[in-house]
Write an enzyme that holds these catalytic residues in place. Structure first.
Site, PDB file in Angstrom:
ATOM      1  N   HIS A  35     -11.971  12.318   2.071  1.00  0.00           N
ATOM      2  CA  HIS A  35     -11.974  10.951   2.566  1.00  0.00           C
ATOM      3  C   HIS A  35     -11.775  10.835   4.071  1.00  0.00           C
ATOM      4  O   HIS A  35     -12.401  10.014   4.732  1.00  0.00           O
ATOM      5  CB  HIS A  35     -10.862  10.188   1.840  1.00  0.00           C
ATOM      6  CG  HIS A  35     -10.799   8.735   2.159  1.00  0.00           C
ATOM      7  ND1 HIS A  35     -11.899   7.908   2.043  1.00  0.00           N
ATOM      8  CD2 HIS A  35      -9.790   7.944   2.593  1.00  0.00           C
ATOM      9  CE1 HIS A  35     -11.550   6.676   2.385  1.00  0.00           C
ATOM     10  NE2 HIS A  35     -10.284   6.675   2.731  1.00  0.00           N
TER      11      HIS A  35
ATOM     12  N   PHE B   8       0.851  -1.187   0.000  1.00  0.00           N
ATOM     13  CA  PHE B   8       0.000   0.000   0.000  1.00  0.00           C
ATOM     14  C   PHE B   8       0.881   1.229   0.000  1.00  0.00           C
ATOM     15  O   PHE B   8       2.044   1.164   0.396  1.00  0.00           O
ATOM     16  CB  PHE B   8      -0.893  -0.013   1.242  1.00  0.00           C
ATOM     17  CG  PHE B   8      -2.364   0.103   0.925  1.00  0.00           C
ATOM     18  CD1 PHE B   8      -2.975  -0.814   0.100  1.00  0.00           C
ATOM     19  CD2 PHE B   8      -3.135   1.125   1.470  1.00  0.00           C
ATOM     20  CE1 PHE B   8      -4.336  -0.718  -0.176  1.00  0.00           C
ATOM     21  CE2 PHE B   8      -4.493   1.224   1.206  1.00  0.00           C
ATOM     22  CZ  PHE B   8      -5.092   0.303   0.376  1.00  0.00           C
TER      23      PHE B   8
END
Lengths: 604, 245
Positions: free
Chosen positions: A380, A121
């Site tokens: 977000h 990630f």
């Protein structure tokens, strides 16, 4: 006078996402009476939306990983504004918290030798995210929910909290109403844990659900707690942009982790054009090396698509503004291209990214195994939040704790993907433990009946105004438009001053909000009640962003495009001043202990 | 597709209610929930609807759309015939609270009656276990469930016969299956399935499987194997013979 149904607990947890449930489980395990209040049904909180995984240095896939590397990655990602104690505890305790989830029934994807599998990630040096396809959040919340319901906690579903109660400076409980019937409730408690999540609904384009109106931040602020790092709002680089009605819905970073690439309308992989110095050493210099990294080659460096979210979001923004965007104002995210490297790529994509396949197929009529997606930045995550003690998670108000997105500190100026789910369990657990201790060692505080009645009267006032009042939905839409346009990814002083003026006007309108119908499940009323929280957090974000005259992490100031060393040594703290106004101040960072400094240096 | 459409929405509370028509503009790509939100913000401020993620992941916005149980957030308008009014009703199996919102709290109470997960002792000294991906995948199918309760809504045992006190319904049978087939679980829920949860009431009409938005093969993969376990434990003729001897 409005009646209150009364409940009494040792620990009251507000919010039932990952952090709230983990806190409640921990508190209940220590034998105290626990109440949980949540705005939705149990198990529906925004944690279900988390896709990519939970970051923990288990070192199952790459044995070079350790808490030290995870700590250094988190600090680098946060541009060193993080609370280093929280970053240390998080890196050390995350593996144990993941194993705990497994012991409660969570079923993570496996390595060939049967251990928990980990994936790459952005910003994480090694494959570190334990995951379940692309629905890790659902797995986590269901595990906590199914474990939690057998621990004796009492859950109040679909309740809105209107205010925290204080008694001589310390917390005494909370009051609010149940959304189904619209009746008032009082939850008396020795300690309160806030775990209400973020503020995405202050913006027009967001991956967050309606719940994310910043309630916990506003509740804490109103009783004098300090907020911190409010200028750092994360815009996730990849949200859906088409159709309009689903604009903002998240497209997981996992797509890029599995080899997905970003291209502009000219077909160029523009992420290779702008790699920050801090990450030059760790970034691939060819497409071929980037591909090898996503396929697990330990000697390859990561592709630039996996740089930190703030950077990727700004690059996308730049491409679109320069006229190299897609027809609907995004860029292309292509996972289908891996068919040139992998046999049976269609099945591979469906297996690795099932929800993404499903989401695009159903909502956009698009098959991601065949065509590229159109994506663009979406609001977000809130890095900032309630300022807490790194060990106990207690705020500046005695007895008031905070964990998860609503708390500040762990992520500094920018959060790494995967560090959110681990944040929830590591600090949810700590908040639950210390709240229970606080509750045991302090007697119940007294509830101020006048405060209670005043809260109820204010909540009912919009019914009296009826249709002659302001439409609550319209105020919310207007606020979202203003925040999106004026305090978004690229910020500048003149626009933010306009935003402050708009917020002042919205506040005046919100004071005259009117609603129709009765108190039973009245969405108009619920929207009206959320407005105050949205206005508090919007003002805090704007004021903090104005004060920080530099660009760092998630904050990008067009008028101050560089980093400033002086600002690199300070957080911004927001609190309510004695005259009721919002006070914003610069606060020096706590010094980093020598041994942690050494870890950071070693990993540079 | 831009134009307008009529939505015939059930408005009411436990005392009763009626359908009311709302005409609203519609755009390309819209889903039913978008239309409901537009009506709510412009015409019916107090219209009650439950929703959260708007991405098919939380399972909050379940309703009956033209008589079919569906998630409002995942039902695109271009898949409906907009020449006719789109009929929106709350789920029938649960008591109505108001308009499109029903009281689904029974599901949460019923879940508590199922014995919780109990793992075998850890395989390794650090408290962890070894599991193979293939074994995990079998259960991961059940764990995709978003608890929208649409399967409960269409289950005849609940919808027509109101056996809520005796039968846990397909959602919770899937939950039991996830526990029973969990590679680490050592609890025994088979006698509960027969006596307390009355799995025998299910006559496998597969209605639940057909409405599952997560495409979980509820009947074939979850309920039938559970029924087989009950049969093995309680109705095996050989075992019964040994029992008599």
């Amino acid at each position: 006078m409005p009646e209150f149904e009364r409940f009494s607990y040792d620990v009251l947890v507000i919010g039932a996402g990952g952090a709230g449930l983990r806190a409640a489980i921990e508190a209940a395990a220590s034998g105290v009476r626990v109440g949980v209040v949540c705005k939705s049904l149990l198990g529906k909180a925004h944690t279900v939306m988390a896709e990519g995984g939970i970051a923990a240095a288990l070192a199952n896939v790459d044995d070079r990983d350790s808490w030290r590397v995870h700590f250094a990655d988190t600090m680098r990602g946060g541009q060193y504004l993080n609370n280093c104690r929280m970053a240390e505890l998080h890196a050390k305790e995350a593996p144990e918290c993941v194993r705990e989830l497994e012991a409660w029934g969570a079923l993570f994807d496996r390595t060939k030798d049967g251990r928990i599998l980990q994936r790459n990630f952005g910003g994480h040096k090694y494959p570190r995210l334990a995951h379940v396809g692309d629905r890790t959040g659902l797995e986590m919340i269901r595990t906590l929910q199914d474990h939690g319901i057998h621990t004796g906690m009492e859950v109040h579903m679909e309740c809105t909290v209107l205010g925290l109660l204080v008694d001589s400076g310390r917390v005494a409980g909370a009051c609010g109403y149940d959304r189904e019937k619209g009746l008032f409730r009082l939850w008396q408690a020795n300690a309160v844990v806030l775990a209400t999540g973020g503020i995405g609904r202050a913006f027009k384009i967001t991956s967050n659900s309606w719940e994310y109106t910043g309630d916990g931040l506003a509740l804490a602020y109103r009783v004098g707690a300090e907020l911190q790092d409010m200028e750092f709002v994360q815009f996730h680089p990849t949200g859906m942009v088409w159709p309009i009605s689903v604009r903002g819905i998240l497209v997981t970073e996992g797509v890029r982790g599995e080899g997905g690439v970003l291209r502009n309308s000219e077909g160029r992989r523009f992420m290779f054009d702008d790699i920050p110095d801090l990450y030059k050493e760790q970034t691939a210099d060819s497409e071929e090396e980037g591909w090898r990294y996503t396929q697990g080659d330990r000697n390859a460096r990561r592709p630039p698509e996996l740089l930190t979210r703030d950077h990727v979001a700004r690059c996308i923004n730049r491409e679109v503004k320069a006229g190299r965007g897609t027809p609907h104002g995004g860029v292309f995210l292509d996972i289908a291209w891996i068919k040139t490297h992998l046999p049976k790529s269609e099945e591979h994509i469906k297996r690795k990214l099932p929800s993404m396949y499903h989401q695009f197929k159903q909502l956009a009529d698009l098959d991601i195994t065949k065509e590229p997606m159109e994506v663009g930045p979406t609001t977000h995550y809130m890095m900032g939040g309630i300022r807490v003690d790194g060990d106990s998670q207690m705020s500046s108000v005695p007895g008031l704790f905070a964990a998860g997105e609503v708390a500040a500190g762990l992520h500094g100026a920018n959060r790494l993907g995967g560090n959110s789910l681990s944040d929830l369990v590591v600090f949810g657990r700590r908040a639950g433990r210390f709240a229970a201790e606080f509750a045991k060692s302090n007697k119940a505080a007294t509830v101020d009946e006048q405060q209670l009645q005043a809260t109820a009267s204010a909540a009912l006032a919009p019914f009296d105004r009826g249709l002659s009042g302001e439409n609550p939905y319209q105020i919310q839409y207007d606020l979202q438009d203003a925040m999106q346009d004026l305090v978004g990814i690229v910020r500048t002083e003149s626009e933010m001053l306009r935003a402050l003026e708009s917020i002042r006007q919205f506040r005046a309108r919100a004071d005259h909000v009117g609603i129709t119908g009765n108190r039973q499940y009245n969405n108009g009323w619920h929207t009206a009640m959320d407005l105050d929280s949205l206005l508090v957090v919007s003002e805090a974000v704007t004021r903090a962003a104005l004060l920080r005259k530099e660009s760092r992490g998630a904050q990008f100031r067009e008028d101050f495009p560089s980093k400033d060393a002086e600002w690199g040594r300070h957080n911004i703290v927001v609190k309510r001043s004695t005259d009721g106004g919002m006070q914003v101040e610069k606060r020096p960072l706590a010094p980093i202990p020598e041994e942690l400094k050494a870890v950071i240096e070693e990993m540079k | 597709m831009a134009g307008q459409a009529t939505f015939r929405i059930w408005r009411g509370d436990p005392a009763g209610g009626k359908f009311q028509d709302y005409v609203t503009p519609v755009d390309e790509g819209m889903v039913v929930l978008d239309a409901v939100h537009r009506i709510q913000a412009q015409q019916a401020f107090d219209l009650a609807v439950r929703w959260n993620c708007k991405a098919g992941k939380c399972g909050s916005c379940s309703a009956e759309i033209n008589g079919m149980p569906k998630l409002m957030c995942m039902t695109r308008l271009n898949n409906l015939n907009l020449d006719m009014p789109v009929i929106l009703e709350p789920m029938h199996t649960f008591p109505v609270i108001r308009d499109l919102v029903t009281d689904v709290s029974w599901n949460f109470r019923a879940k508590k009656t199922i014995k919780e997960f109990r793992p075998r002792s850890p395989d390794l000294p650090d408290g962890t276990w070894h599991m193979q991906q293939a074994d995990v995948e079998r259960v991961q199918e059940f764990r995709k469930c978003i608890e929208c309760f649409l399967c409960q809504d269409v289950c005849h045992v609940l919808r027509e016969h109101h056996k809520h006190d005796e039968f846990i319904g397909p959602r919770l049978l899937v939950h039991v299956a996830a526990l029973e087939m969990h590679p680490l679980d050592v609890e025994d829920r088979v006698s509960d399935l027969r006596q307390k949860h009355n799995i025998g009431y299910c006559n496998i009409t597969t209605c639940c499987r057909k409405v599952c938005p997560e495409s979980i093969t509820i009947t074939e993969n979850a309920i039938i194997p559970l029924k087989e376990r009950v049969v093995d434990q309680f109705f095996d003729p050989l075992k019964q013979l040994f029992h008599i001897i």
